[in-house]
Design a protein around this motif. Structure first.
Motif, PDB file in Angstrom:
ATOM      1  N   ARG A  46       0.902  -1.179  -0.055  1.00 39.81           N
ATOM      2  CA  ARG A  46      -0.074  -0.198  -0.130  1.00 39.81           C
ATOM      3  C   ARG A  46       0.841   1.247   0.062  1.00 39.81           C
ATOM      4  N   ALA A  47       2.021   1.441   0.696  1.00 37.63           N
ATOM      5  CA  ALA A  47       2.845   2.349   0.725  1.00 37.63           C
ATOM      6  C   ALA A  47       3.581   2.513  -0.531  1.00 37.63           C
ATOM      7  N   ARG A  48       3.850   1.559  -1.078  1.00 39.26           N
ATOM      8  CA  ARG A  48       4.451   1.695  -2.424  1.00 39.26           C
ATOM      9  C   ARG A  48       3.643   2.195  -3.521  1.00 39.26           C
ATOM     10  N   ALA A  49       2.123   1.834  -3.563  1.00 33.80           N
ATOM     11  CA  ALA A  49       1.188   2.239  -4.344  1.00 33.80           C
ATOM     12  C   ALA A  49       1.171   3.931  -4.051  1.00 33.80           C
ATOM     13  N   GLU A  52       4.087   5.731  -5.575  1.00 33.13           N
ATOM     14  CA  GLU A  52       3.908   6.018  -6.973  1.00 33.13           C
ATOM     15  C   GLU A  52       3.066   6.964  -7.223  1.00 33.13           C
ATOM     16  N   LYS A  53       1.819   7.095  -6.681  1.00 29.76           N
ATOM     17  CA  LYS A  53       0.938   8.131  -7.051  1.00 29.76           C
ATOM     18  C   LYS A  53       1.214   9.508  -6.402  1.00 29.76           C
ATOM     19  N   GLU A  54       1.419   9.791  -5.118  1.00 34.00           N
ATOM     20  CA  GLU A  54       1.766  10.909  -4.539  1.00 34.00           C
ATOM     21  C   GLU A  54       3.245  11.250  -4.463  1.00 34.00           C
ATOM     22  N   LYS A  55       3.961  10.515  -4.731  1.00 30.13           N
ATOM     23  CA  LYS A  55       5.726  10.925  -4.317  1.00 30.13           C
ATOM     24  C   LYS A  55       5.813  11.565  -3.146  1.00 30.13           C
ATOM     25  N   ASP A  56       5.055  11.130  -2.130  1.00 32.38           N
ATOM     26  CA  ASP A  56       5.318  11.787  -0.612  1.00 32.38           C
ATOM     27  C   ASP A  56       5.738  10.822   0.254  1.00 32.38           C
ATOM     28  N   ILE A  57       6.779  10.736   0.756  1.00 30.37           N
ATOM     29  CA  ILE A  57       7.189   9.739   1.624  1.00 30.37           C
ATOM     30  C   ILE A  57       6.337   9.608   3.202  1.00 30.37           C
ATOM     31  N   ASP A  86      15.340   5.364  -2.621  1.00 30.21           N
ATOM     32  CA  ASP A  86      16.185   4.900  -3.709  1.00 30.21           C
ATOM     33  C   ASP A  86      14.859   4.401  -4.837  1.00 30.21           C
ATOM     34  N   TYR A  87      13.982   3.790  -4.214  1.00 28.42           N
ATOM     35  CA  TYR A  87      12.619   3.617  -5.101  1.00 28.42           C
ATOM     36  C   TYR A  87      12.289   4.631  -5.671  1.00 28.42           C
ATOM     37  N   LEU A  88      11.913   5.691  -5.086  1.00 27.90           N
ATOM     38  CA  LEU A  88      11.556   6.901  -5.472  1.00 27.90           C
ATOM     39  C   LEU A  88      12.295   7.373  -6.589  1.00 27.90           C
ATOM     40  N   LYS A  89      13.653   7.325  -6.604  1.00 25.34           N
ATOM     41  CA  LYS A  89      14.660   7.872  -7.624  1.00 25.34           C
ATOM     42  C   LYS A  89      14.591   7.155  -8.896  1.00 25.34           C
TER      43      LYS A  89
END
Length: 92
Positions: A46-49, A52-57, A86-89
């Motif tokens: 759920r955090a990964r989704a 991907e959508k919001e780009k807000d850690i 790293d995933y966001l990058k």
């Protein structure tokens, strides 16, 4: 954290007519992971989704009921092999 977002092993196991420990052993035998690990994996997904959508850690930390970023990072790295940053990058 709302009570709806907590794993309730006692309630689940009684639904199946098992003790908590019987249910945990049965679940682990069938899936290869504990119910708690499955619960954590679901939160990480759920955090990964959300990432991907919001780009807000910090939105992901809060919305998915992680204690803090360190907790999310530890679980995220266990599942995906890299930290949240790293995933966001990678996805940008």
């Amino acid at each position: 954290m709302s009570s709806d977002n907590k794993l309730k092993i006692d309630s689940i196991s009684s639904t199946f007519g098992m003790s908590k420990f019987q249910f945990i052993r049965y679940f682990n035998t069938q899936t290869g992971i504990t119910p708690y690990q499955f619960f954590l994996n679901t939160k990480v997904e759920r955090a990964r989704a959300l990432l991907e959508k919001e780009k807000d850690i910090y939105l992901a930390v809060n919305e998915c009921d992680f204690v803090d970023l360190t907790h999310l990072n530890r679980q995220f790295k266990r599942v995906y092999g890299l930290t949240v940053n790293d995933y966001l990058k990678q996805i940008q």
